[in-house]
Every structure is written in structure tokens, then in C-alpha cells.
Scaffold this active site. Structure first.
Site, PDB file in Angstrom:
ATOM      1  N   CYS A 135      45.901   4.190   4.402  1.00  0.00           N
ATOM      2  CA  CYS A 135      45.296   3.054   3.699  1.00  0.00           C
ATOM      3  C   CYS A 135      44.891   1.917   4.646  1.00  0.00           C
ATOM      4  O   CYS A 135      43.934   2.052   5.375  1.00  0.00           O
ATOM      5  CB  CYS A 135      46.199   2.570   2.562  1.00  0.00           C
ATOM      6  SG  CYS A 135      45.271   1.610   1.349  1.00  0.00           S
ATOM      7  N   HIS A 176      47.247   7.357  -0.561  1.00  0.00           N
ATOM      8  CA  HIS A 176      48.679   7.165  -0.273  1.00  0.00           C
ATOM      9  C   HIS A 176      49.465   8.449  -0.531  1.00  0.00           C
ATOM     10  O   HIS A 176      50.038   8.614  -1.609  1.00  0.00           O
ATOM     11  CB  HIS A 176      49.246   6.033  -1.143  1.00  0.00           C
ATOM     12  CG  HIS A 176      48.864   4.672  -0.676  1.00  0.00           C
ATOM     13  ND1 HIS A 176      49.614   3.978   0.271  1.00  0.00           N
ATOM     14  CD2 HIS A 176      47.826   3.876  -0.994  1.00  0.00           C
ATOM     15  CE1 HIS A 176      49.046   2.799   0.496  1.00  0.00           C
ATOM     16  NE2 HIS A 176      47.958   2.716  -0.248  1.00  0.00           N
ATOM     17  N   GLU A 191      52.315   9.257   0.491  1.00  0.00           N
ATOM     18  CA  GLU A 191      53.760   8.993   0.326  1.00  0.00           C
ATOM     19  C   GLU A 191      54.122   8.692  -1.130  1.00  0.00           C
ATOM     20  O   GLU A 191      55.285   8.772  -1.510  1.00  0.00           O
ATOM     21  CB  GLU A 191      54.208   7.846   1.248  1.00  0.00           C
ATOM     22  CG  GLU A 191      53.894   6.429   0.777  1.00  0.00           C
ATOM     23  CD  GLU A 191      52.430   6.041   0.902  1.00  0.00           C
ATOM     24  OE1 GLU A 191      51.608   6.851   1.368  1.00  0.00           O
ATOM     25  OE2 GLU A 191      52.100   4.898   0.516  1.00  0.00           O
TER      26      GLU A 191
END
Ligand code: MN
Length: 208
Positions: free
Chosen positions: A83, A183, A185
Site C-alpha cells: 500500500c 493489503h 495481511e
């Protein structure tokens, strides 16, 4: 981010924004650099005047990260950027970003999802072989950005794009450097084996 690195078998070590003279010591202590999400980069860093758009800046972090990225780059260290990270990596190596996608007239697709970041929001097409082998060529990712790469750094190639042409991943031709606009994660497993991105990153960090 910490949990993803841990799950990949890595030892997470957080680097604070501190004096730039400490950067080399920090880089001596790590095998790879993960650049995380966050606020917007100052337009002066990519040679633009601020546009009349809503931004949140962290000037100290910006300047520190520019120096950190360039120092890691000099060392050819493995880098995974996420990001804000993809934008910082691109800016540090002579690229630029859109200060605001809507202001630039690029609002055909919503890149700032209101849904939980565990959920996918828009599709991307992955053109890079390694990344598409890992995640699939056409996947749905989450999206929490109002900025994106404008002029791609000459050091990198596009690895994935959204249907509106926005760059969603970049890579280096030969160095272990990958960056994504989404993202991984946060994304739930049903949108792909996103943990593999971190597993591969830690594997790259193990190669000496
Ligand atoms: Mn997006």
C-alpha cells in the site's frame, strides 16, 4: 504485518522513525525490509505542488522512509512493500503517484472500500508469472487507497493492474523486490493464499 511475518517463520523487528544516521545499523540487523501501509506522501518528494485534495501527511516518516528505502536498495536487500509502501518505493526510485485518484478523474472503480478489509473489493489481473503462480492470474483484492502509482519508477515493471488500469503490483526484473497496492495481511483466505506472499518474502530473506 507482524503476525504474517511470524507465521512465515520470520522474526518481526519494528523500525521506528528515528535519526537517519541509524539506518545502516538497522539494515545490518535485518535480512529484508517490509514497507507497511500508512498516510500519504508529501507531493514535494516527487516534484509536484500539492493539489487541492484531502491528504494526511507524516513528514518525518516520509523523509526517514525515503532514506531507508534508498539505503536498502543500495544493498539489494529483499523488499516487500504494501500500500503506502509501494508508493514510497516508487517515489524513492524516481517515480511519482497520483495525489488523489478521483481528482485525476480516475474514479471508475472504488479503490477505497467501505467493507471490512478481510473482504475483496475489486479484481486485478496479475501478469507476472511468479506472482500469478502464487495467487492466480485473476483475483479479487481489498483496496484502501486514494493514491496510486502515476509515473512508474524506471527500476520496476508492472506486475498487476486493476480493470481501470491502476497499477496494483510491481516487481524488479532480477532483485527480490515485490510491491502490492492491496493489503495481503488483512485479506481473508477465501480470496487466495495471501500468506504465501509473506512466506516467499521470508524465503527470499533467507538466501544469503
Ligand atoms: Mn485498488
Amino acid at each position: 504485518y507482524v503476525r504474517a511475518i511470524e507465521m512465515a517463520g520470520g522474526l518481526p523487528l519494528l523500525i521506528p522513525v528515528c535519526g537517519e544516521e541509524l539506518i545502516e545499523d538497522y539494515l545490518d540487523s535485518i535480512d529484508g525490509l517490509l514497507l507497511t501501509g500508512g498516510d500519504d506522501f508529501l507531493p514535494e518528494l516527487f516534484g509536484e505542488l500539492p493539489e487541492p485534495v484531502e491528504c494526511e501527511f507524516e513528514p518525518e516518516r516520509d523523509h526517514f522512509e525515503m532514506a531507508l528505502i534508498r539505503a536498502a536498495w543500495e544493498r539489494k536487500m529483499p523488499i516487500l512493500a504494501i500500500c503506502r509502501g509501494i508508493q514510497g518505493l516508487n517515489i524513492a526510485l524516481d517515480g511519482s503517484i497520483y495525489q488523489d485518484l478521483a481528482y485525476a478523474g480516475l474514479d471508475r472503480i472504488e479503490h477505497r472500500q467501505r467493507e471490512d478489509m478481510k473482504l475483496g473489493s475489486h479484481p486485478i489481473h496479475i501478469s507476472d508469472d511468479h506472482l500469478s503462480e502464487l495467487l492466480g492470474a485473476d483475483i479479487v483484492v481489498n483496496s484502501s487507497h486514494h493514491q496510486a502509482i502515476k509515473r512508474l519508477s524506471p527500476e520496476f515493471a508492472t506486475a498487476a493492474v486493476a480493470p481501470d488500469g491502476i497499477i496494483e503490483a510491481i516487481e524488479h526484473e532480477s532483485l527480490p523486490i515485490y510491491a502490492v497496492q492491496f493489503h495481503p495481511e488483512a485479506l481473508s483466505h477465501k480470496y487466495g493464499e495471501m500468506q504465501d506472499i509473506f512466506n516467499v518474502f521470508i524465503k527470499m530473506c533467507e538466501v544469503k
